[in-house]
Design a protein around this motif. Structure first.
Motif, short mmCIF file in Angstrom:
data_model
loop_
_atom_site.label_atom_id
_atom_site.label_comp_id
_atom_site.label_asym_id
_atom_site.label_seq_id
_atom_site.Cartn_x
_atom_site.Cartn_y
_atom_site.Cartn_z
N SER A 148 0.85 -1.19 0.00
CA SER A 148 0.00 0.00 0.00
C SER A 148 0.89 1.25 0.00
O SER A 148 1.90 1.29 0.70
CB SER A 148 -0.90 0.02 1.23
OG SER A 148 -1.54 1.27 1.38
N PRO A 149 0.50 2.28 -0.75
CA PRO A 149 1.35 3.47 -0.84
C PRO A 149 1.16 4.48 0.29
O PRO A 149 1.80 5.52 0.30
CB PRO A 149 0.91 4.09 -2.17
CG PRO A 149 -0.54 3.71 -2.30
CD PRO A 149 -0.65 2.34 -1.69
N ILE A 150 0.26 4.20 1.25
CA ILE A 150 -0.02 5.21 2.28
C ILE A 150 1.18 5.41 3.18
O ILE A 150 1.97 4.50 3.42
CB ILE A 150 -1.27 4.85 3.12
CG1 ILE A 150 -1.01 3.62 3.99
CG2 ILE A 150 -2.49 4.65 2.25
CD1 ILE A 150 -2.09 3.38 5.02
N LYS A 151 1.32 6.63 3.69
CA LYS A 151 2.39 6.99 4.62
C LYS A 151 1.79 7.19 6.01
O LYS A 151 0.74 7.82 6.15
CB LYS A 151 3.09 8.27 4.17
CG LYS A 151 3.70 8.20 2.77
CD LYS A 151 4.85 7.20 2.71
CE LYS A 151 5.49 7.19 1.33
NZ LYS A 151 6.58 6.18 1.24
N LEU A 152 2.46 6.67 7.02
CA LEU A 152 1.99 6.76 8.40
C LEU A 152 3.06 7.38 9.29
O LEU A 152 4.25 7.24 9.02
CB LEU A 152 1.64 5.37 8.94
CG LEU A 152 0.50 4.61 8.23
CD1 LEU A 152 0.40 3.20 8.80
CD2 LEU A 152 -0.82 5.33 8.40
N GLU A 153 2.61 8.04 10.34
CA GLU A 153 3.56 8.57 11.32
C GLU A 153 4.22 7.46 12.12
O GLU A 153 5.32 7.63 12.64
CB GLU A 153 2.85 9.54 12.27
CG GLU A 153 2.47 10.88 11.67
CD GLU A 153 1.89 11.80 12.72
OE1 GLU A 153 2.66 12.54 13.36
OE2 GLU A 153 0.67 11.76 12.92
N ALA A 154 3.51 6.34 12.25
CA ALA A 154 4.06 5.17 12.93
C ALA A 154 3.57 3.93 12.20
O ALA A 154 2.37 3.83 11.90
CB ALA A 154 3.62 5.15 14.39
N TYR A 155 4.48 3.02 11.94
CA TYR A 155 4.13 1.80 11.22
C TYR A 155 3.97 0.65 12.21
O TYR A 155 4.57 0.64 13.29
CB TYR A 155 5.20 1.46 10.19
CG TYR A 155 5.16 2.37 8.98
CD1 TYR A 155 4.37 2.06 7.88
CD2 TYR A 155 5.89 3.55 8.96
CE1 TYR A 155 4.32 2.91 6.78
CE2 TYR A 155 5.85 4.41 7.87
CZ TYR A 155 5.06 4.07 6.78
OH TYR A 155 4.99 4.92 5.70
N PRO A 156 3.14 -0.34 11.85
CA PRO A 156 2.94 -1.47 12.77
C PRO A 156 4.20 -2.29 12.96
O PRO A 156 4.94 -2.55 12.01
CB PRO A 156 1.83 -2.28 12.10
CG PRO A 156 1.87 -1.90 10.67
CD PRO A 156 2.31 -0.47 10.64
N ARG A 157 4.44 -2.70 14.18
CA ARG A 157 5.55 -3.60 14.49
C ARG A 157 5.08 -5.06 14.47
O ARG A 157 5.88 -5.98 14.46
CB ARG A 157 6.13 -3.25 15.86
CG ARG A 157 6.87 -1.91 15.83
CD ARG A 157 6.97 -1.26 17.20
NE ARG A 157 7.31 -2.19 18.25
CZ ARG A 157 6.90 -2.05 19.51
NH1 ARG A 157 6.13 -1.04 19.84
NH2 ARG A 157 7.26 -2.93 20.42
N THR A 158 3.76 -5.24 14.46
CA THR A 158 3.14 -6.56 14.31
C THR A 158 2.41 -6.60 12.97
O THR A 158 1.81 -5.60 12.57
CB THR A 158 2.14 -6.81 15.46
OG1 THR A 158 2.86 -6.98 16.68
CG2 THR A 158 1.30 -8.04 15.22
N ALA A 159 2.48 -7.74 12.29
CA ALA A 159 1.68 -7.93 11.08
C ALA A 159 0.28 -8.37 11.50
O ALA A 159 0.12 -9.42 12.14
CB ALA A 159 2.32 -8.99 10.18
N TYR A 160 -0.73 -7.57 11.17
CA TYR A 160 -2.10 -7.85 11.58
C TYR A 160 -2.86 -8.50 10.44
O TYR A 160 -3.05 -7.89 9.38
CB TYR A 160 -2.80 -6.56 12.03
CG TYR A 160 -2.15 -5.94 13.24
CD1 TYR A 160 -2.35 -6.47 14.50
CD2 TYR A 160 -1.31 -4.84 13.10
CE1 TYR A 160 -1.73 -5.91 15.62
CE2 TYR A 160 -0.69 -4.28 14.21
CZ TYR A 160 -0.91 -4.81 15.46
OH TYR A 160 -0.29 -4.27 16.56
N LEU A 161 -3.30 -9.74 10.65
CA LEU A 161 -4.01 -10.51 9.63
C LEU A 161 -5.39 -10.89 10.13
O LEU A 161 -5.63 -11.02 11.33
CB LEU A 161 -3.23 -11.77 9.28
CG LEU A 161 -1.76 -11.59 8.87
CD1 LEU A 161 -1.14 -12.93 8.49
CD2 LEU A 161 -1.62 -10.59 7.72
N LEU A 162 -6.31 -11.09 9.18
CA LEU A 162 -7.70 -11.40 9.50
C LEU A 162 -8.19 -12.48 8.55
O LEU A 162 -8.00 -12.37 7.32
CB LEU A 162 -8.56 -10.14 9.35
CG LEU A 162 -10.07 -10.28 9.50
CD1 LEU A 162 -10.45 -10.60 10.95
CD2 LEU A 162 -10.77 -9.00 9.05
N LEU A 163 -8.81 -13.52 9.08
CA LEU A 163 -9.38 -14.55 8.21
C LEU A 163 -10.44 -13.94 7.31
O LEU A 163 -11.28 -13.17 7.77
CB LEU A 163 -10.01 -15.67 9.06
CG LEU A 163 -9.09 -16.49 9.96
CD1 LEU A 163 -9.88 -17.59 10.64
CD2 LEU A 163 -7.93 -17.08 9.17
#
Length: 305
Positions: free
Chosen positions: A24-39
């Motif tokens: 994804s091209p979006i820019k964030l002030e803080a990026y996730p340190r965990t990969a969040y997945l959803l069934l």
């Protein structure tokens, strides 16, 4: 060539996770340190605060596009942990077991109650488990139409402690759903006394859900709940809130959850008020503002016994 068992598996991933790996091209002030997945596939539950049964590409205010799981697996080295979140449907636990077995980084499972056999299967490939209790009391649990019963979730919590061990079971609680302050403090105390921990969320009104017109909790109220959570976790008596300087417990306002969990902007917009701070850097930038919110939050002490 043998077929790669990872091929062809679809998963939903939070937009922040996809931004972290460059999809994804979006820019964030803080990026996730965990990969969040959803069934994928939507949820058979009908919780009034959740859009999953209405629009399966969203949880809270976050978008969860569907991607190839192999894209996440190939980039897992960018993360400290992966959190695989379930939906309520037939045999969802089998998907959790299969997907969790493919990761080399630490795995957390977020689930609704399952049987003991299924729980033992989940434990084989995951080190921590999150339980989406969400509501702070039995009456509120019924009012927001959580699947199952409040009592069944508490029993599953106790069972998970036996299987995963103390310190490895996180109960998800949403502050601002309509609970009485004493109710949420009571359930938080119950969880910590038994060796569990808490991942704290602020209620977020999501367009299209039955609770879309309800306001999020006042920030001072949420700050108070964050302080209670921190004090209970650290074993600090709640009556010391007035005597300690907020500088002594800054960590209370960071996102709570498994190690590496920071859920950037899950409950809020990046340029608005932050309920949970996803990084220490952002917290330091806004610390004087937060100190003022903490002073206001201490008025809630009068509502406790």
């Amino acid at each position: 060539m043998l077929h790669d068992q990872r091929d062809g598996i679809k998963i939903r991933a939070s937009i922040g996770t996809l931004a972290r790996i460059g999809i994804s091209p979006i820019k964030l002030e803080a990026y996730p340190r965990t990969a969040y997945l959803l069934l994928p596939g939507g949820c058979l539950g009908s919780c009034l605060f959740c859009p999953q049964w209405i629009e399966d590409s969203r949880v809270s205010r976050v978008s969860w596009p569907e991607v190839d799981l192999v894209d996440i697996l190939n980039a897992q080295g960018l993360f400290e942990r992966v959190c695989i979140q379930s939906v309520l449907r037939r045999f969802f636990w089998k998907d959790l077991v299969k997907i969790s077995s493919l990761f080399e980084i630490p795995v957390s499972i977020s689930t609704t109650p399952v049987g003991e056999r299924e729980l033992l299967e989940l434990r084989r490939n995951s080190q921590m488990i999150g339980i989406g209790l969400d509501a702070a009391s039995n009456s509120l649990f019924k009012a927001v139409r959580r699947p199952g019963s409040f009592e069944s979730y508490l029993k599953f919590f106790e069972k998970s402690l036996r299987v995963y061990g103390k310190g490895n079971v996180y109960v998800h609680l949403i502050a601002g759903l309509g609970e009485d302050l004493r109710e949420i403090v009571r359930i938080m105390s119950y969880i910590y006394e038994r060796g569990g921990a808490i991942a704290l969320f602020a209620f977020t009104p999501v367009p299209g859900t039955p609770l879309q017109d309800r306001d999020p909790p006042p920030l001072a109220y949420y700050r108070f709940i964050q302080i209670v959570n921190y004090f209970l976790r650290e074993g600090i008596p709640l009556d010391r809130m007035r005597s300690l300087d907020p500088d002594d417990y800054k960590e209370a306002f960071l996102t709570s959850g498994c190690p590496g969990c920071n859920r950037p902007f899950y409950n809020e917009r990046p340029h608005g008020k932050l309920y949970n701070f996803p990084s220490r850097e952002l917290l330091e930038l806004r610390w004087e503002e937060v100190r003022g919110e903490v002073r206001a939050s201490l008025d809630y002490l009068r509502f406790l016994p």
